[in-house]
Design an enzyme around this catalytic site. Structure first.
Site, PDB file in Angstrom:
ATOM      1  N   ASP A  98      21.983  33.235 -12.049  1.00 27.31           N
ATOM      2  CA  ASP A  98      21.358  33.251 -13.373  1.00 27.31           C
ATOM      3  C   ASP A  98      20.204  34.221 -13.487  1.00 27.31           C
ATOM      4  OD1 ASP A  98      21.688  29.669 -14.017  1.00 27.31           O
ATOM      5  OD2 ASP A  98      23.060  31.366 -14.302  1.00 27.31           O
ATOM      6  N   LYS A 153       5.856  21.789  -8.264  1.00 26.26           N
ATOM      7  CA  LYS A 153       5.118  21.463  -9.485  1.00 26.26           C
ATOM      8  C   LYS A 153       3.672  21.019  -9.224  1.00 26.26           C
ATOM      9  CE  LYS A 153       9.153  20.094 -12.218  1.00 26.26           C
ATOM     10  NZ  LYS A 153      10.128  20.669 -11.299  1.00 26.26           N
ATOM     11  N   ASP A 190      15.329  33.686 -15.746  1.00 23.42           N
ATOM     12  CA  ASP A 190      16.500  32.856 -15.441  1.00 23.42           C
ATOM     13  C   ASP A 190      17.225  32.659 -16.769  1.00 23.42           C
ATOM     14  OD1 ASP A 190      18.206  30.609 -15.378  1.00 23.42           O
ATOM     15  OD2 ASP A 190      17.061  29.668 -13.790  1.00 23.42           O
TER      16      ASP A 190
END
Lengths: 346, 406
Positions: A110, A162, A218
């Site tokens: 991607d 994260k 992406d």
């Protein structure tokens, strides 16, 4: 040299486009996504590309035969019958990748950017360790997993998923190069390369990071697909401006296939890609489109307004005078009513 | 001889018609290309023996009204006068106040019409009906059928099906009473003033007995519907003539578009010259369209159905207009798309802009459905309605305007 591209499965996030065509063959800026990557790999000296797929598509197989001929390389398909995660497919293709002692590329299907494969190979050879990851800078790192590494050498210390507090603004760009010895770390079972393989390699000082210059995206979902397109066209303007179309009625960066036909009194752009005229879509007079993807053979009527990431699948008909706001329309559908709020039309 | 009285209201009335009624008195708002009132006047002037038309309202004399009256007199060759009330006297108080003017010349009967309705105005039929039914000096209300739910928004009439006498009358009941509703068009004779006079006297006496109230409630303010019809029902004096011809209230701007459609349709019979047709070098016309001769329209534009284009309007290349009213001096630039909207005087719609309202049409599957006159807000949210651009509004190129009021 060899490369493995993680193509994966059905490409569900890019529906409705992937309902008609396998994701690697969806055209991005008038060229199948996969081809952007393969051509860049070939330029860096790759002569054998392995596609790791979890869903076998006849269309994909056939197209790859064509490209083999065209580019003069070998393209194999490695088909995982059960999900193997992000590292498993490498183990599955072990035989194909472990032939000589040359390092091999791995990339996520991607990803679009100014592919730095030559630089990556050079960088990897220079530090001589087992693996190199390409990283890219993002504005909101806490949405992703960030990479913490030494700025001078590139040696990776650790990964943080994260992060709540700012740790780093570099994330994994989905492109790697490994020595074949790295394959012994992976077993043939569902394995996450980010969670299980990379941290160990980093611990052992065997994993390095190279910073990507230029744009990165992406493009796995329509909104990002469009953003990626804008970035790519901007990059074209800097490196190959004659590929873009200019003149009266064209604003900003516009890419037009030579067989496309554009009528009178149209304003195209900025940031527009128009595909081939033959199997192409039709947009009729007086309509206004922004942030849309119009699928193959679709027809948009007169005085239609489409905006806010409206995606039309293959062979969709939109009747005159309608308003589509964020509509996601499945193939072969005929639209007779306006869609004032974003929704999926089956 | 006959007369007609048209009740035109005043500035405090017609609030649901704002912002359009800020610019022009609502009775003069163009519907199907001509001022609302003109349809009434034309229908009255056609009735044999009609000698005078009186307009009663409480607008201050203004240029537009005066000019309209002068033109109408010349065109229809009939005396038309405006009688200004000194205050809002209600639908009954106004005609009572000017009763001497109305009965001067001894008309045997006179019509009373509300200005804010659109109708086929079956006035001669009402006259014949009155002669055939009931007592010589009975009064007639024009009625039509509504669906059960909507009937409660209007005056409801219960009739004796054989004699057509009005047995019961209720204005806007909260429960279902009847599906026959009051169209706001009546046929009276001078006897009506006795009945109104009686109510007037009673109100005066009540006022004397009460504390002086604030200026709101005046003794002279009399409502025909609540005060007169309700009392007259069942007394053998009031009859209802039911019509199947078209009828619609014009309370909100959305209903102006619907009324336009009804009148434009009627033009096939009454004024075919007002309907535009497809001509060489002209725009593409679909359905019923009115275009004022001074409008300038690009041949690649497509108009209709149900479109009225006012004086001096400019319409650019490739413009699409449907179910809309475009008022005087508006400028629609190339490729824009205007649907279910009213574009105000001297406004500009930019290139490729989309102006779209939500139609508030009655349910087409129900033959008796009437247009809803929704309030602007409901539960704190703006009710989706047609888009209205008031005077001099400007939409930038490529913008999209959904159901708003500007």
């Amino acid at each position: 040299m060899k490369a493995l591209i993680l193509v994966g499965g059905y490409g569900t996030r890019l529906r409705p486009l992937t309902l008609s065509v396998p994701k690697p063959l969806v055209e991005f800026c008038n060229k199948p996504i996969l081809l952007h990557q393969v051509e860049a790999l070939v330029k860096a000296g790759v002569d054998h590309v392995v596609l790791a797929v979890s869903y076998m598509s006849e269309l994909l197989e056939r197209e790859m035969r064509v490209q083999e001929q065209r580019l003069g390389i070998r393209i194999s398909l490695s088909h995982e019958k059960e999900p193997l995660g992000t590292a498993g497919p490498l183990a599955l293709a072990r035989e194909l990748l472990n032939v000589d002692n040359e390092p091999f590329f791995v990339l996520n299907s991607d990803v679009i950017c100014d592919f730095p494969f030559k630089d990556l190979l050079q960088f990897h050879r220079n530090h001589g360790k087992e693996g190199t990851i390409v990283v890219t800078r993002v504005e909101e790192p806490s949405k992703y997993g960030v990479v913490v590494f030494e700025t001078d050498s590139g040696r990776i210390h650790r990964f943080v998923e994260k992060p709540q507090v700012f740790v780093s603004n570099k994330i994994n760009a989905g492109m790697y190069i490994f020595n074949p010895s790295m394959l012994s770390r992976i077993q043939l079972r569902p394995t996450s390369i980010e969670k299980e393989i990379f941290p160990v390699m980093a611990e052992e000082g065997q994993l390095y990071a190279m910073e990507l210059q230029g744009f990165w995206m992406d493009i796995g979902q329509p909104k990002d697909f469009l953003t990626g397109m804008c970035m790519y066209l901007q990059s074209l303007r800097q490196h190959a401006p004659d590929r873009l179309r200019t003149g009266p009625g064209f604003l900003g960066n516009v890419l037009v296939d030579p067989t496309a036909q554009i009528g009178e009194n149209c304003t195209i752009g900025p940031n527009v890609t128009i595909g081939a005229g033959v199997v192409g879509a039709r947009v009729r007079s007086h309509s206004w489109l922004e942030s849309c993807i119009v699928g193959w053979s679709s027809s948009v009527g007169q005085w239609v307004r489409m905006e806010n990431v409206t995606v039309l699948g293959e062979d969709v008909i939109v009747n005159d005078e309608l308003y589509l706001n964020g509509a996601n329309v499945l193939p072969h559908k005929s639209i007779n009513e306006s869609v004032p709020e974003p929704r999926i039309i089956m | 001889m006959l007369k007609a009285v048209i009740l035109i209201g005043g500035p405090q009335k017609g609030t649901r018609f704002r912002p359009l009624s800020f610019e022009v008195p609502k009775p003069l708002f163009p519907v199907a290309g001509v001022p609302m009132l003109q349809h009434h006047i034309e229908a009255c002037a056609k009735v044999p023996n009609m000698k005078e038309i009186l307009l009663i309202g409480f607008y201050q004399p203004n240029e537009e009204l005066t000019r309209f009256l002068m033109n109408a007199q010349q065109e229809f060759k009939i005396s038309i006068r405006y009688l200004q009330e000194y205050a809002a006297l209600g639908t009954g108080g106004g005609i009572y106040h000017f009763r001497d003017q109305i009965v001067s010349g001894s008309p045997e009967a006179f019509f009373v019409l509300n200005a804010d309705v659109s109708s086929a105005f079956p006035l001669t039929e009402m006259l014949s009906f009155q002669k055939e039914h009931g007592e010589p000096n009975s009064f007639v209300i024009l009625g039509t059928t509504a669906n059960r739910k909507q009937s409660m928004n209007y005056g409801c009439i219960v009739e004796n099906e054989e004699t057509n006498e009005v047995l019961h009358y209720v204005e806007k009941p909260s429960t279902f009473v009847s599906d026959i509703i009051n169209c706001g068009i009546y046929l009276f004779n001078p006897d009506i003033f006795q009945h109104i006079g009686a109510v007037f006297q009673k109100n005066q006496q009540d006022m004397l007995l009460e504390e002086p109230t604030n200026g709101w409630h005046r003794a002279e303010a009399i409502r025909l519907e609540q005060d007169i019809f309700t009392a007259l029902a069942g007394q053998g004096k009031l009859y209802v003539y039911k019509t199947l011809s078209f009828w619609s209230q014009i309370k909100s701007a959305g209903s102006a578009i619907y009324a336009s459609r009804l009148y434009l349709n009627q033009y096939h019979k009454t004024h075919p010259e007002r309907l535009a047709s497809n001509k060489e070098g002209g725009p593409k016309i679909s359905g019923n369209v009115y275009i004022h001769p001074t409008a300038n329209i690009d041949p690649t534009a497509m108009l209709g159905p149900n479109v009225s284009i006012g004086t001096g309007v400019t319409i650019g290349a490739g413009v699409r207009v449907r179910e809309s009213i475009i008022l005087h001096g508006a400028n629609l630039q190339d490729h824009c798309c205007v649907l279910n909207s009213i574009v105000g005087w001297d406004s500009t719609i930019g290139r490729w802009a989309r102006v779209e309202g939500t139609p508030s049409d009655p349910n087409p599957n129900d033959p008796y459905a009437k247009i809803d006159s929704e309030t602007l807000f409901r539960d704190g949210k703006l009710t989706p309605s047609i888009t209205i651009l008031g005077k001099c509004a400007l939409t930038s190129n490529e913008s999209c305007i959904p159901h708003m009021n500007w």
